[in-house]
Design a protein around this motif. Structure first.
Motif, PDB file in Angstrom:
ATOM      1  N   ASP A  88       0.896  -1.235   0.176  1.00 21.71           N
ATOM      2  CA  ASP A  88      -0.043  -0.142  -0.178  1.00 21.71           C
ATOM      3  C   ASP A  88       0.657   1.206  -0.098  1.00 21.71           C
ATOM      4  OD1 ASP A  88      -2.658   1.512   0.125  1.00 21.71           O
ATOM      5  OD2 ASP A  88      -1.870   2.010   2.300  1.00 21.71           O
ATOM      6  N   GLY A  89       1.906   1.242   0.696  1.00 24.52           N
ATOM      7  CA  GLY A  89       2.851   2.439   0.831  1.00 24.52           C
ATOM      8  C   GLY A  89       3.664   2.709  -0.580  1.00 24.52           C
ATOM      9  N   ALA A  90       3.811   1.443  -1.012  1.00 24.60           N
ATOM     10  CA  ALA A  90       4.546   1.646  -2.377  1.00 24.60           C
ATOM     11  C   ALA A  90       3.619   2.323  -3.485  1.00 24.60           C
ATOM     12  CB  ALA A  90       5.014   0.368  -2.873  1.00 24.60           C
ATOM     13  N   LYS A  91       2.297   1.866  -3.524  1.00 26.86           N
ATOM     14  CA  LYS A  91       1.432   2.344  -4.372  1.00 26.86           C
ATOM     15  C   LYS A  91       1.061   3.858  -4.155  1.00 26.86           C
ATOM     16  CE  LYS A  91      -1.304  -1.714  -5.328  1.00 26.86           C
ATOM     17  NZ  LYS A  91      -2.650  -2.335  -5.040  1.00 26.86           N
TER      18      LYS A  91
ATOM     19  N   ASP B 264       1.648   6.972  -6.450  1.00 31.81           N
ATOM     20  CA  ASP B 264       0.610   7.932  -6.825  1.00 31.81           C
ATOM     21  C   ASP B 264       1.008   9.540  -6.739  1.00 31.81           C
ATOM     22  OD1 ASP B 264      -1.183   5.984  -7.504  1.00 31.81           O
ATOM     23  OD2 ASP B 264      -2.201   6.105  -5.605  1.00 31.81           O
ATOM     24  N   LEU B 265       1.865   9.550  -5.386  1.00 31.35           N
ATOM     25  CA  LEU B 265       2.148  10.963  -5.128  1.00 31.35           C
ATOM     26  C   LEU B 265       3.189  11.234  -6.272  1.00 31.35           C
ATOM     27  CD1 LEU B 265       2.917  10.296  -1.385  1.00 31.35           C
ATOM     28  CD2 LEU B 265       1.005  11.971  -2.553  1.00 31.35           C
ATOM     29  N   ILE B 266       3.954  10.524  -6.536  1.00 33.28           N
ATOM     30  CA  ILE B 266       5.172  10.722  -7.493  1.00 33.28           C
ATOM     31  C   ILE B 266       4.382  11.134  -8.879  1.00 33.28           C
ATOM     32  CG2 ILE B 266       6.887   9.824  -9.147  1.00 33.28           C
ATOM     33  CD1 ILE B 266       7.827   8.449  -6.453  1.00 33.28           C
ATOM     34  N   ASN B 267       3.447  10.446  -9.409  1.00 34.03           N
ATOM     35  CA  ASN B 267       2.729  10.718 -10.597  1.00 34.03           C
ATOM     36  C   ASN B 267       1.928  11.912 -10.301  1.00 34.03           C
ATOM     37  OD1 ASN B 267       3.557   8.661 -12.033  1.00 34.03           O
ATOM     38  ND2 ASN B 267       1.955   7.199 -11.252  1.00 34.03           N
ATOM     39  N   ASP B 268       1.337  12.434  -9.332  1.00 31.84           N
ATOM     40  CA  ASP B 268       0.701  13.616  -9.105  1.00 31.84           C
ATOM     41  C   ASP B 268       1.519  14.855  -9.192  1.00 31.84           C
ATOM     42  OD1 ASP B 268      -1.723  12.190  -8.959  1.00 31.84           O
ATOM     43  OD2 ASP B 268      -1.806  12.537  -6.612  1.00 31.84           O
ATOM     44  N   LEU B 269       2.882  14.481  -8.567  1.00 30.91           N
ATOM     45  CA  LEU B 269       3.749  15.678  -8.500  1.00 30.91           C
ATOM     46  C   LEU B 269       4.266  15.873 -10.066  1.00 30.91           C
ATOM     47  CD1 LEU B 269       5.067  17.513  -6.349  1.00 30.91           C
ATOM     48  CD2 LEU B 269       7.077  15.591  -6.381  1.00 30.91           C
ATOM     49  N   LEU B 270       4.373  14.886 -10.874  1.00 32.03           N
ATOM     50  CA  LEU B 270       4.668  15.083 -12.101  1.00 32.03           C
ATOM     51  C   LEU B 270       3.765  15.826 -12.898  1.00 32.03           C
ATOM     52  CD1 LEU B 270       6.662  11.621 -13.035  1.00 32.03           C
ATOM     53  CD2 LEU B 270       7.426  13.942 -13.069  1.00 32.03           C
TER      54      LEU B 270
ATOM     55  N   THR C  43      -4.634  11.834  -2.894  1.00 30.26           N
ATOM     56  CA  THR C  43      -3.377  12.348  -2.682  1.00 30.26           C
ATOM     57  C   THR C  43      -3.316  13.971  -2.188  1.00 30.26           C
ATOM     58  OG1 THR C  43      -2.920  13.112  -4.818  1.00 30.26           O
ATOM     59  CG2 THR C  43      -1.992  11.025  -4.148  1.00 30.26           C
ATOM     60  N   GLY C  44      -4.293  14.659  -2.475  1.00 28.07           N
ATOM     61  CA  GLY C  44      -4.573  16.001  -2.189  1.00 28.07           C
ATOM     62  C   GLY C  44      -3.885  16.869  -3.377  1.00 28.07           C
TER      63      GLY C  44
END
Lengths: 527, 147
Positions: free
Chosen positions: A339-342, A346-352, A478-479
Motif C-alpha cells: 500500500d505504501g509503495a502504491k 501515486d504521489l510521484i505521478n501527481d507531482l509529475l 493524494t490532495g
C-alpha cells in the motif's frame, strides 16, 4: 548643454528682443519718411494758400486801384473842361474805390515787407496827384481859373503825375508777377520733392523689408532650420548626434533642452538595452532550469518508481508464492508495504502531473467547455452512477486553452463533489456567466455541489499541493486535485476560488479570459 | 491457430534490470503463457539478436518483442526506430514496457509505431493481467505474419 551666460551685449538679446528691435528700426524708418512727406505737403499747402489768398487778389486790387485812379483822372479832366459838377461825383467815387483798393492791397501785401515801399510809393504818388493835379481843379471857383488849369502845361504836369502813379502800380504788378512766378516755381519744387520723398519711401520700405527678411533668416529661420536638421538626424536613429541651438539665447536654451532630452533618451535606451540583455540572460537561465526540471521529472518518473515497483511487486510475489508459509501478521506487513509503495507511486505521478502543467502545451486552441465537461462526466460515469448523483450542465462557452488540462480540472472538481458528498444523493450544478474583469471580459464557471462543504477558514489551504482536510481513512486521494486545478487556471490566465456560500455544499468558481470575439450575450442556465 | 496453439511463442525481452526480467518471467508463468523467453540486456544486443548477427547467429526470430524504453547503450526508442525502419523486422509486434507514465514517451513511442505501450504497474497481479492481455492480443487475436 547649458546656455553660455557669459555672452555680452547683442549676443544676450533674446529672439523677442531681436525681433522687436528689427521692427522698431523699420518703424522709425517709415515714420521718418512720413514726417518728411507731411512737412513737404504742408509747405505746398502754404505756397498754394499764398497764391490763392494773397497774390491773385492783390493783382486784382492793383487793377482796381488803376481803374479807380483812371476814373478819377478822367473825371477831373472832364470837370476842368466842362465845370460839370457830375464829374466831381465820379471823382469822389473813384477816390473811394482807389482807397478801398489800396486798403485791400495793404491788407494782402502788408505782411510782406518787399511790398511796403511799393505801397508807400503808390500812396504818396496818389496823394501828390490829388494835391497837385486834382485838388486845384476842384478848388477853382470860376471857369477862368479852371481854364488856367486846362493849360497844356498843367495837363502835362497832371498826366506826368498820374503816369508816375500808374508806373508805381505797374511796379507792384511786376513784383506780384515775380512773386507769383517764384511761388509757382516753389510749388513745382515741392511737387518734385514730394515725388522724390515718395520714391525714397518706397525704396525705404523695400530695403527695410529685405533687412527684415535677412534679419529673420539670421535670427529665426536659420537657427531653427539648423536645430531641425539636428533633431531630424536624431529622429532618424543617430541618437549620438548632438543637438545645439545657435543664435539668440532662447534658441540656444531650446537646443540645450532638446539635447538634454536626447541624452535622457539615450540613457534610457541604454538602460533598456541592458535590462533587455539581463532579461534575455534570465530567460535563457530559466529555459535551462526548465530543461533541468524536465530531466528531473523524467528521472523521478522512472528512476524513483523503478525501486518502488520492485518493492511492491516482489512483496506481492512473496505473498503469492509463500503465503502458506507466512502467518497472518506477515501478510499484513506485506499489505502495508504494498500500500505504501502504491501511494508513493501515486504521489510521484501527481507531482509529475503538477510540474508538467503548461510544459506540454504547444498552443492554446478554442475549447468547447460543454464538450470538455461531457467528456469529464463520461469518464466519471461509474462514480456518478455509484453515488446516484445528478450533474446539471448549463450553456457553456468556448474558451482558448489546453483541452486536456481543462478536462482534468473539471474532472477533479466534479469528482471532489462526488467524493465529499453529504447525506443526500450528490447534485452538481455547472453554469457559466460572462463578467467584465479588470483585463477584459472573462467567463466565470461555477461548480456547485450539495456536499459536506468546506470550512471558509481553509479556503486558501485547500489549493496547496498535498494539503488535505481529512484523513486518508475518511477520504482517499493524494490532495493534488485543487492544487492542479489552481495551477491550470493560472496557466490559462485565469483563477479559481472557493465562493463563500451558506452550508450545505460548496461552490468553486473558475474564471477564464473570454476570447476576444466573445459576443455580449445573456446565457441562460438551461440544462 | 488452434492446431498450432501448442507451439510456445518466441518472446524477446529487451530488459537490463534482472528484477524485471524475473518479474516478467514470473508473470508469463503466472499468466500461463506458453513461451520461450529470450532475454538481452541492451539495445545493441537486441538488434544483433533480431538480425542474427555475431553471437546471435542461431537466434530464433521472435513472435513478440517486449521492449524496455530505458536501456544501456542504444536506448529503447532507438531500438524501436531501428526495428520499424527495417523491412525485414518491422512486422514483428513490439510492446513497449516501461515504468514511465510520461506522456512524451507515449507520444514518441506511438510516432515510432510501437504496437502497444504498457506502463509496468506496481501491482504484480495487474502485471500478470497485462502480460496475459498482451499474449491474448498479439497471439490469439492478431494473425501474425509467418504463423
Amino acid at each position: 548643454m547649458g546656455v553660455d551666460l557669459s555672452l555680452e551685449g547683442p549676443a544676450r538679446w533674446t529672439l523677442r528682443t531681436r525681433l522687436l528691435l528689427l521692427f522698431a528700426a523699420v518703424l522709425v524708418l517709415v515714420a521718418a519718411t512720413l514726417v518728411v512727406q507731411i512737412v513737404q505737403l504742408r509747405h505746398q499747402q502754404d505756397v498754394r494758400d499764398e497764391l490763392l489768398r494773397n497774390i491773385d487778389p492783390a493783382v486784382q486790387a492793383a487793377t482796381d486801384v488803376r481803374a479807380a485812379t483812371a476814373e478819377q483822372e478822367s473825371a477831373i479832366r472832364g470837370y476842368a473842361f466842362t465845370g460839370d459838377a457830375g464829374f466831381l461825383d465820379e471823382y469822389v467815387d473813384g477816390d473811394r474805390a482807389a482807397a478801398a483798393g489800396l486798403n485791400e492791397l495793404d491788407e494782402l501785401l502788408g505782411p510782406t515787407e518787399a511790398f511796403d515801399a511799393d505801397l508807400e510809393r503808390v500812396r504818396s504818388l496818389l496823394e501828390r496827384w490829388q494835391t497837385t493835379s486834382a485838388q486845384p481843379v476842384i478848388d477853382a471857383s470860376s471857369a477862368a481859373e479852371r481854364d488856367d488849369l486846362t493849360s497844356e502845361e498843367f495837363q502835362e504836369a497832371s498826366l506826368e503825375n498820374i503816369n508816375a502813379l500808374w508806373a508805381a502800380l505797374d511796379e507792384i504788378d511786376a513784383h506780384l508777377a515775380t512773386e507769383r512766378e517764384a511761388q509757382v516755381d516753389e510749388l513745382d519744387d515741392a511737387a518734385r520733392s514730394a515725388t522724390l520723398a515718395m520714391v525714397l519711401q518706397v525704396a525705404g520700405v523695400v530695403v527695410s523689408g529685405l533687412i527684415v527678411l535677412a534679419g529673420l533668416s539670421r535670427v529665426v529661420t536659420g537657427p531653427i532650420a539648423r536645430l531641425g536638421d539636428d533633431a531630424r538626424k536624431v529622429a532618424e536613429g543617430d541618437l549620438e548626434h548632438p543637438v545645439r541651438g545657435i543664435g539668440s539665447p532662447d534658441l540656444v536654451r531650446l537646443g540645450g533642452d532638446v539635447d538634454a532630452m536626447r541624452s535622457r533618451i539615450v540613457a534610457e535606451v541604454n538602460m533598456l538595452n541592458a535590462a533587455s540583455a539581463d532579461l534575455e540572460r534570465q530567460t535563457e537561465e530559466l529555459a535551462r532550469s526548465n530543461r533541468d526540471l524536465e530531466q528531473f521529472a523524467y528521472v523521478a518518473s522512472h528512476d524513483l518508481q523503478e525501486p518502488l515497483r520492485k518493492v511492491s511487486s516482489f512483496c506481492q510475489l512473496l505473498q503469492k508464492r509463500y503465503s502458506d508459509q507466512l502467518d497472518e501478521r506477515a501478510n499484513e506487513y506485506i499489505d502495508y508495504a504494498v500500500d505504501g509503495a502504491k501511494r508513493m507511486q501515486d504521489l510521484i505521478n501527481d507531482l509529475l502531473a503538477f510540474s508538467r502543467v503548461g510544459r506540454t502545451t504547444e498552443a492554446f486552441e478554442p475549447v468547447d467547455l460543454g464538450a470538455v465537461i461531457d467528456d469529464a462526466t463520461d469518464a466519471l460515469t461509474p462514480a456518478i452512477e455509484e453515488a446516484d448523483a445528478t450533474v446539471t450542465v448549463g450553456d457553456l462557452p468556448v474558451v482558448l486553452g489546453d483541452r486536456r488540462l481543462l478536462g482534468a480540472t473539471f474532472q477533479n472538481l466534479i469528482s471532489n463533489a462526488l467524493k465529499f458528498r453529504g447525506e443526500e444523493p450528490p447534485k452538481v450544478d455547472i453554469a457559466a456567466t460572462l463578467c467584465a474583469g479588470a483585463d477584459g471580459d472573462e467567463w466565470v464557471i461555477s461548480v456547485t455541489d450539495n456536499g459536506i462543504g468546506i470550512d471558509p477558514d481553509y479556503d486558501e489551504q485547500i489549493f496547496v499541493i498535498f494539503k488535505r482536510l481529512h484523513s486518508k481513512a475518511e477520504y482517499s486521494g493524494t490532495g493534488i486535485g485543487l492544487a492542479l486545478a489552481k495551477k491550470i487556471a493560472e496557466f490559462h490566465g485565469g483563477r479559481i476560488w472557493l465562493e463563500p456560500t451558506p452550508p450545505p455544499g460548496a461552490t468553486f468558481k473558475l474564471a477564464l479570459p473570454a476570447p476576444p470575439s466573445t459576443e455580449k450575450r445573456v446565457h441562460t442556465d438551461a440544462g | 491457430m488452434l492446431a498450432e496453439a501448442v507451439r510456445p511463442i518466441e518472446v524477446l525481452l529487451v530488459e537490463d534490470d534482472e528484477g524485471d526480467v524475473l518479474m516478467t518471467r514470473e508473470a508469463l508463468a503466472e499468466g500461463k503463457v506458453l513461451n520461450h523467453l529470450h532475454v538481452v540486456g541492451d539495445g545493441v544486443d537486441a538488434l544483433a539478436f533480431l538480425r542474427r548477427s555475431g553471437a546471435y547467429a542461431d537466434a530464433t526470430r521472435p513472435d513478440l518483442v517486449l521492449l524496455d524504453l530505458n536501456l544501456p547503450k542504444r536506448d529503447g526508442r532507438q531500438v524501436l526506430q531501428d526495428i520499424k525502419g527495417d523491412d525485414d523486422l518491422r512486422r514483428i509486434p513490439v510492446v513497449v514496457l516501461t515504468t514511465s507514465e510520461a506522456e512524451e514517451d507515449v507520444l514518441r513511442s506511438y510516432d515510432l509505431h510501437a504496437n502497444a505501450y504498457v506502463t509496468k504497474p506496481v501491482d504484480f497481479e495487474r502485471f500478470v493481467d497485462v502480460i496475459r492481455q498482451i499474449d491474448e492480443f498479439f497471439i490469439s487475436v492478431v494473425r501474425l505474419p509467418g504463423r
